[in-house]
Scaffold this active site. Structure first.
Site, PDB file in Angstrom:
ATOM      1  N   GLY A 200      40.183  39.842  43.422  1.00  0.00           N
ATOM      2  CA  GLY A 200      38.734  39.980  43.814  1.00  0.00           C
ATOM      3  C   GLY A 200      38.443  39.651  45.272  1.00  0.00           C
ATOM      4  O   GLY A 200      38.764  38.865  46.256  1.00  0.00           O
ATOM      5  N   GLN A 201      37.271  39.636  45.978  1.00  0.00           N
ATOM      6  CA  GLN A 201      37.126  39.187  47.416  1.00  0.00           C
ATOM      7  C   GLN A 201      37.446  37.907  47.213  1.00  0.00           C
ATOM      8  O   GLN A 201      37.486  37.284  48.104  1.00  0.00           O
ATOM      9  CB  GLN A 201      35.777  39.667  48.118  1.00  0.00           C
ATOM     10  CG  GLN A 201      34.343  39.910  47.156  1.00  0.00           C
ATOM     11  CD  GLN A 201      33.834  40.321  48.946  1.00  0.00           C
ATOM     12  OE1 GLN A 201      33.719  40.295  49.624  1.00  0.00           O
ATOM     13  NE2 GLN A 201      32.410  40.845  47.366  1.00  0.00           N
TER      14      GLN A 201
ATOM     15  N   THR B 143      31.917  43.781  38.385  1.00  0.00           N
ATOM     16  CA  THR B 143      31.012  43.830  39.295  1.00  0.00           C
ATOM     17  C   THR B 143      30.589  44.709  39.955  1.00  0.00           C
ATOM     18  O   THR B 143      29.647  45.211  41.236  1.00  0.00           O
ATOM     19  CB  THR B 143      32.073  42.884  40.401  1.00  0.00           C
ATOM     20  OG1 THR B 143      32.624  43.946  41.370  1.00  0.00           O
ATOM     21  CG2 THR B 143      31.940  41.655  40.788  1.00  0.00           C
TER      22      THR B 143
ATOM     23  N   ALA C 188      34.840  39.011  37.773  1.00  0.00           N
ATOM     24  CA  ALA C 188      33.318  39.705  36.686  1.00  0.00           C
ATOM     25  C   ALA C 188      33.632  41.336  37.175  1.00  0.00           C
ATOM     26  O   ALA C 188      33.749  41.746  38.015  1.00  0.00           O
ATOM     27  CB  ALA C 188      32.513  39.386  37.872  1.00  0.00           C
TER      28      ALA C 188
ATOM     29  N   TYR D  76      24.110  44.201  34.961  1.00  0.00           N
ATOM     30  CA  TYR D  76      25.237  43.017  35.638  1.00  0.00           C
ATOM     31  C   TYR D  76      24.135  41.925  35.659  1.00  0.00           C
ATOM     32  O   TYR D  76      25.242  40.875  34.777  1.00  0.00           O
ATOM     33  CB  TYR D  76      25.220  43.854  36.812  1.00  0.00           C
ATOM     34  CG  TYR D  76      26.034  43.376  37.669  1.00  0.00           C
ATOM     35  CD1 TYR D  76      27.324  42.746  37.822  1.00  0.00           C
ATOM     36  CD2 TYR D  76      24.861  42.204  38.623  1.00  0.00           C
ATOM     37  CE1 TYR D  76      27.838  41.522  38.548  1.00  0.00           C
ATOM     38  CE2 TYR D  76      25.627  41.068  38.979  1.00  0.00           C
ATOM     39  CZ  TYR D  76      27.038  40.825  38.819  1.00  0.00           C
ATOM     40  OH  TYR D  76      27.656  40.171  40.065  1.00  0.00           O
TER      41      TYR D  76
HETATM   42  N1  LIG Z   1      29.988  40.136  45.612  1.00  0.00           N
HETATM   43  C1  LIG Z   1      28.808  39.779  45.939  1.00  0.00           C
HETATM   44  O1  LIG Z   1      28.267  39.799  46.351  1.00  0.00           O
HETATM   45  C2  LIG Z   1      28.263  38.402  44.653  1.00  0.00           C
HETATM   46  C3  LIG Z   1      27.283  38.167  44.816  1.00  0.00           C
HETATM   47  C4  LIG Z   1      26.544  36.973  43.604  1.00  0.00           C
HETATM   48  C5  LIG Z   1      27.561  36.612  42.548  1.00  0.00           C
HETATM   49  N2  LIG Z   1      28.985  37.540  42.915  1.00  0.00           N
HETATM   50  C6  LIG Z   1      30.252  37.032  41.618  1.00  0.00           C
HETATM   51  O2  LIG Z   1      30.707  36.527  42.107  1.00  0.00           O
HETATM   52  C7  LIG Z   1      31.855  37.185  41.304  1.00  0.00           C
HETATM   53  C8  LIG Z   1      33.411  36.977  42.483  1.00  0.00           C
HETATM   54  O3  LIG Z   1      32.487  38.438  42.682  1.00  0.00           O
HETATM   55  P1  LIG Z   1      33.245  39.430  43.745  1.00  0.00           P
HETATM   56  O4  LIG Z   1      32.818  39.795  44.834  1.00  0.00           O
HETATM   57  O5  LIG Z   1      35.428  38.342  44.074  1.00  0.00           O
HETATM   58  O6  LIG Z   1      33.833  40.396  42.980  1.00  0.00           O
HETATM   59  P2  LIG Z   1      35.611  41.108  42.939  1.00  0.00           P
HETATM   60  O7  LIG Z   1      35.348  41.689  44.701  1.00  0.00           O
HETATM   61  O8  LIG Z   1      35.103  43.071  42.338  1.00  0.00           O
HETATM   62  O9  LIG Z   1      36.232  40.848  42.169  1.00  0.00           O
HETATM   63  C9  LIG Z   1      36.354  40.706  40.594  1.00  0.00           C
HETATM   64  C10 LIG Z   1      37.742  40.987  40.268  1.00  0.00           C
HETATM   65  O10 LIG Z   1      37.629  40.793  38.623  1.00  0.00           O
HETATM   66  C11 LIG Z   1      38.576  41.422  38.214  1.00  0.00           C
HETATM   67  N3  LIG Z   1      38.576  41.905  36.996  1.00  0.00           N
HETATM   68  C12 LIG Z   1      37.333  42.484  36.450  1.00  0.00           C
HETATM   69  N4  LIG Z   1      37.377  43.455  35.880  1.00  0.00           N
HETATM   70  C13 LIG Z   1      38.612  42.999  35.106  1.00  0.00           C
HETATM   71  C14 LIG Z   1      39.980  43.018  33.954  1.00  0.00           C
HETATM   72  N5  LIG Z   1      39.357  43.474  32.926  1.00  0.00           N
HETATM   73  N6  LIG Z   1      40.527  42.243  34.049  1.00  0.00           N
HETATM   74  C15 LIG Z   1      41.458  42.106  34.918  1.00  0.00           C
HETATM   75  N7  LIG Z   1      40.408  41.047  35.786  1.00  0.00           N
HETATM   76  C16 LIG Z   1      39.183  41.861  36.094  1.00  0.00           C
HETATM   77  C17 LIG Z   1      38.956  42.699  39.212  1.00  0.00           C
HETATM   78  O11 LIG Z   1      39.592  43.373  39.438  1.00  0.00           O
HETATM   79  P3  LIG Z   1      40.021  44.747  39.802  1.00  0.00           P
HETATM   80  O12 LIG Z   1      39.846  45.127  41.539  1.00  0.00           O
HETATM   81  O13 LIG Z   1      41.819  45.323  39.448  1.00  0.00           O
HETATM   82  O14 LIG Z   1      38.583  46.216  39.520  1.00  0.00           O
HETATM   83  C18 LIG Z   1      38.378  42.038  40.476  1.00  0.00           C
HETATM   84  O15 LIG Z   1      39.644  41.668  40.948  1.00  0.00           O
HETATM   85  C19 LIG Z   1      32.373  37.366  40.278  1.00  0.00           C
HETATM   86  O16 LIG Z   1      31.230  36.336  39.118  1.00  0.00           O
HETATM   87  C20 LIG Z   1      30.727  38.149  40.431  1.00  0.00           C
HETATM   88  O17 LIG Z   1      29.258  38.144  39.469  1.00  0.00           O
HETATM   89  C21 LIG Z   1      29.445  38.083  43.159  1.00  0.00           C
END
Ligand SMILES: NC(=O)c1ccc[n+]([C@@H]2O[C@H](COP(=O)([O-])OP(=O)(O)OC[C@H]3O[C@@H](n4cnc5c(N)ncnc54)[C@H](OP(=O)(O)O)[C@@H]3O)[C@@H](O)[C@H]2O)c1
Length: 301
Positions: free
Chosen positions: A18-19, A69, A67, A132
């Site tokens: 993920g990012q 997301t 997560a 969410y």
């Molecule tokens: N992005 C934002 O603006 C933001 C803001 C506030 C908080 N957050 C929190 O920060 C954290 C990281 O978010 P992020 O932005 O890095 O999100 P992201 O880029 O969507 O990364 C989430 C990762 O979780 C993996 N994942 C989801 N479901 C899965 C499953 N069933 N099995 C295995 N892997 C799974 C995804 O895999 P796939 O790529 O294969 O789906 C993805 O690599 C999360 O807790 C999020 O709620 C994010």
């Protein structure tokens, strides 16, 4: 930081593709051997596999950057969203408690309804508007209930890395369209993944040193606030490839003019005073962070 307890056992990183996960992996390496896991290694919807995995790896620290997301998508897929955002953290908390090791987990400003005029502090009660947000709030509670040695980092408006983020979308659309319409009545502190990862690892240092402020909830974002419209304008101004833009105007619209399946908080600004005052973590302003990201810092966009 000095005086950090050495980890006994590897750092298990979930959501490594993920990012945020991508930004965290290299920075966690100084704490111990990182075991970065992606969906190809474990499907988190299989809770028994998650439990077995932690028992097999016997980590010294678990960092859960995975997560569900898809904020709009979640409205129609509550069960799957809940599995990943509440049940997985619950299992991780139980298993890390059994091993007596800390768990670092991430949450979001979407646990709040965004109706209060001031930035949200860690002790503000959650009141989510979306599936969410509700599942993330329940995930927070599950972690806190099962493992006292936890750090829950709340983030907001994360960009960078390879994900389909707001920044990437704006840059794509600016090359395709003459007019963009962007919401200007929702406020956030846009935070590059590298800033969040850097600050998180600093907080983990304190967690491992048993600093009380590094246990429980911690807000980590850039400082200051921008509407999505203001953020979009700044992204486009700073883009070194501006010459490739087709866009002529970026129109400010209100939320009502841009309906989405999930409701989003109007005030998405988190108060980062606890991290800054109690842990000495310096968080850059959102514009400084954007400039540094364009300049190549963090090696991710
Ligand atoms: N992005 C934002 O603006 C933001 C803001 C506030 C908080 N957050 C929190 O920060 C954290 C990281 O978010 P992020 O932005 O890095 O999100 P992201 O880029 O969507 O990364 C989430 C990762 O979780 C993996 N994942 C989801 N479901 C899965 C499953 N069933 N099995 C295995 N892997 C799974 C995804 O895999 P796939 O790529 O294969 O789906 C993805 O690599 C999360 O807790 C999020 O709620 C994010």
């Amino acid at each position: 930081m000095t005086g950090v307890s050495p980890l006994i056992g590897p750092v298990l990183l979930l959501g490594a593709a993920g990012q945020l996960g991508q930004a965290l992996a290299p920075r966690l390496a100084r704490l111990g051997a990182v075991v970065p896991l992606t969906r190809a290694d474990v499907d988190l919807e299989r809770l028994d596999d998650v439990r077995a995995l932690v028992r097999r790896v016997r980590p010294g620290l678990v960092v859960n950057a995975a997560a569900y997301t898809g904020v709009d998508d979640a409205e129609g897929h509550e069960a799957r969203c809940r599995l990943v955002n509440e049940m997985v953290p619950a299992v991780l908390a139980e298993e890390t408690a059994r091993l007596r090791v800390p768990l670092v987990h991430f949450s979001t400003n979407y646990v709040f309804d965004g109706l209060q005029p001031m930035p949200y502090t860690e002790d503000a009660p959650p009141s989510p508007l979306s599936v969410y947000g509700a599942t993330k709030a329940d995930g927070e509670r599950a972690v806190a209930a099962a493992n006292p040695r936890h750090l829950i980092v709340r983030a907001a408006a994360v960009y960078g890395g390879s994900g389909r983020t707001f920044m990437r979308r704006i840059l794509e659309l600016a090359r395709e369209r003459e007019e963009l319409r962007v919401v200007d009545d929702q406020y956030v502190s846009p935070t590059p993944a590298w800033v969040l990862a850097h600050a998180t690892v600093a907080a983990i240092d304190h967690l491992l040193a048993e600093h009380p402020a590094a246990q429980g909830l911690l807000h980590l974002t850039t400082t200051g606030a921008a509407s999505w419209h203001a953020f979009a304008l700044r992204i486009l101004e700073l883009d070194p490839d501006r010459a490739a833009h087709r866009v002529r105007s970026v129109v400010a619209v209100d939320t009502a003019g841009y309906p989405t399946p999930a409701r989003r908080p109007a005030n998405g600004v988190l108060d980062t005073g606890k991290a800054e005052r109690e842990l000495g973590i310096r968080l850059p302003g959102w514009e400084e962070a954007l400039r540094r990201t364009w300049a190549g810092e963090g090696a991710c966009r």
